[in-house]
Design an enzyme around this catalytic site. Structure first.
Site: not given
Ligand code: CAA
Length: 291
Positions: A126, A147, A159, A198
């Site tokens: 990104s 991305h 993206e 981002n």
């Molecule tokens: N990998 C795969 N699946 C995952 C995971 C992971 N690391 N973490 C959670 N999950 C999935 C699983 O299916 C999980 O269910 P189980 O625990 O029963 O297996 C389900 O999501 C729900 O997880 P949680 O109950 O632990 O928590 P949650 O309901 O809060 O969901 C989340 C987790 C989807 C990560 C949520 O917290 C979320 O959307 N967080 C924000 C993520 C975000 O902003 N991402 C963008 C980051 S920036 C980026 O990526 C850009 C870059 O260039 C670096």
């Protein structure tokens, strides 16, 4: 433009078996593509396979996917350290290796040499826009950023970002590929470091780090505010731990290289954690303790 931009896409090669690369590959395999996950280290490839199997087992046990779908997806996947052998069969390559321009340019030049003529070469970065790697190839019109977001198995957004030389056909194919794997692609009109999501996240993260470093509030409380006042699923510090503090650090450094603006440099607390090897969930400790 072609009637079906996906006509030629059957085989996807993902370079990099880290959290992003392995999950991107899994999403592609689940959608029916023959997919490779490639890394230079056998250990990284083995770890990716193990983590994906346990993640899929969990999804099956929770009734989110069927055993048949998961088994069929793994049948379509190749975990390999032989990049060139995989890339030689690829119709679409997604590079999700380390955020290092020199390495990426070398990877793109080498991919260009072994991939078929029609193959699209995309980078998941990104922060390193594709025009910085496109000129290492003889096919800049088939190079773009695609991305994904962490965790790639869950997050819907992708993206698609063209560089000035990217052809409309390449953009169309990348958008169609993203839709075909169940994502909701967002098309950018031009390159900008960080792209859209981002940039939004970076503004929030910068402010969160400033509030913490100025002693206004503890990081735990800043996370609570983001979740309870703004309904964010995670606070900015929890999210840094998930994305990787090393990734956050390297993204800022790459941004500084491009802007030369000291304001782009990583925050002091991020530099300290990076130097201490406290990368977040992956190292067992970041802002929070995961031991
Ligand atoms: N990998 C795969 N699946 C995952 C995971 C992971 N690391 N973490 C959670 N999950 C999935 C699983 O299916 C999980 O269910 P189980 O625990 O029963 O297996 C389900 O999501 C729900 O997880 P949680 O109950 O632990 O928590 P949650 O309901 O809060 O969901 C989340 C987790 C989807 C990560 C949520 O917290 C979320 O959307 N967080 C924000 C993520 C975000 O902003 N991402 C963008 C980051 S920036 C980026 O990526 C850009 C870059 O260039 C670096």
């Amino acid at each position: 433009m072609s009637e079906n931009p996906l006509q030629q896409i059957e085989h996807v090669t993902v370079i990099g078996a880290g959290a992003m690369g392995s999950q991107i590959a899994m999403v592609c395999a689940l959608a029916g593509y023959d997919t490779d996950v490639v890394d230079i280290a056998q250990e990284a490839v083995d770890r990716a396979a193990e983590q994906l199997h346990s993640r899929m087992d969990r999804d099956v046990s929770k009734g989110r996917r069927t055993r048949e779908d998961v088994d069929a997806a793994f049948e379509r996947m190749t975990f390999s350290t032989d990049r060139d052998e995989c890339a030689a069969q690829a119709d679409f390559v997604i590079e999700a290796a380390v955020e290092d321009l020199t390495i990426k340019r070398q990877v793109f030049a080498e991919l260009d040499a072994v991939c078929p003529e029609h193959t699209i070469l995309a980078t998941n970065s990104s922060n390193i826009v594709s025009s910085r790697v496109a000129d290492a190839t003889n096919r800049p019109e088939k190079v773009c950023n695609v991305h994904f977001f962490n965790p790639a198995l869950v997050m819907k957004c992708v993206e698609v970002v063209p560089n000035p030389a990217t052809s409309p056909e390449t953009v169309e194919t990348a958008m169609a590929l993203a839709r075909s794997i169940g994502k909701e692609p967002v098309q950018l009109k031009k390159e900008v470091p960080g792209f859209v999501a981002n940039r939004l996240l970076g503004a929030l993260r910068t402010e969160a780090l400033k509030l913490y470093e100025d002693g206004v509030a503890d990081y735990e409380d800043i996370d609570v505010a983001a979740k309870t006042a703004l309904n964010h699923p995670m606070g900015p510090f929890e999210l840094m731990d998930m994305v990787g503090i090393d990734v956050v650090y390297l993204i800022r450094l790459a941004e500084y290289e491009q802007t030369g603006d000291p304001a782009s440099l990583p925050a002091e607390s991020i530099r300290e954690k990076y130097e201490a090897g406290e990368y977040g969930r992956k190292s067992g400790r970041g802002w929070y303790d995961y031991e």
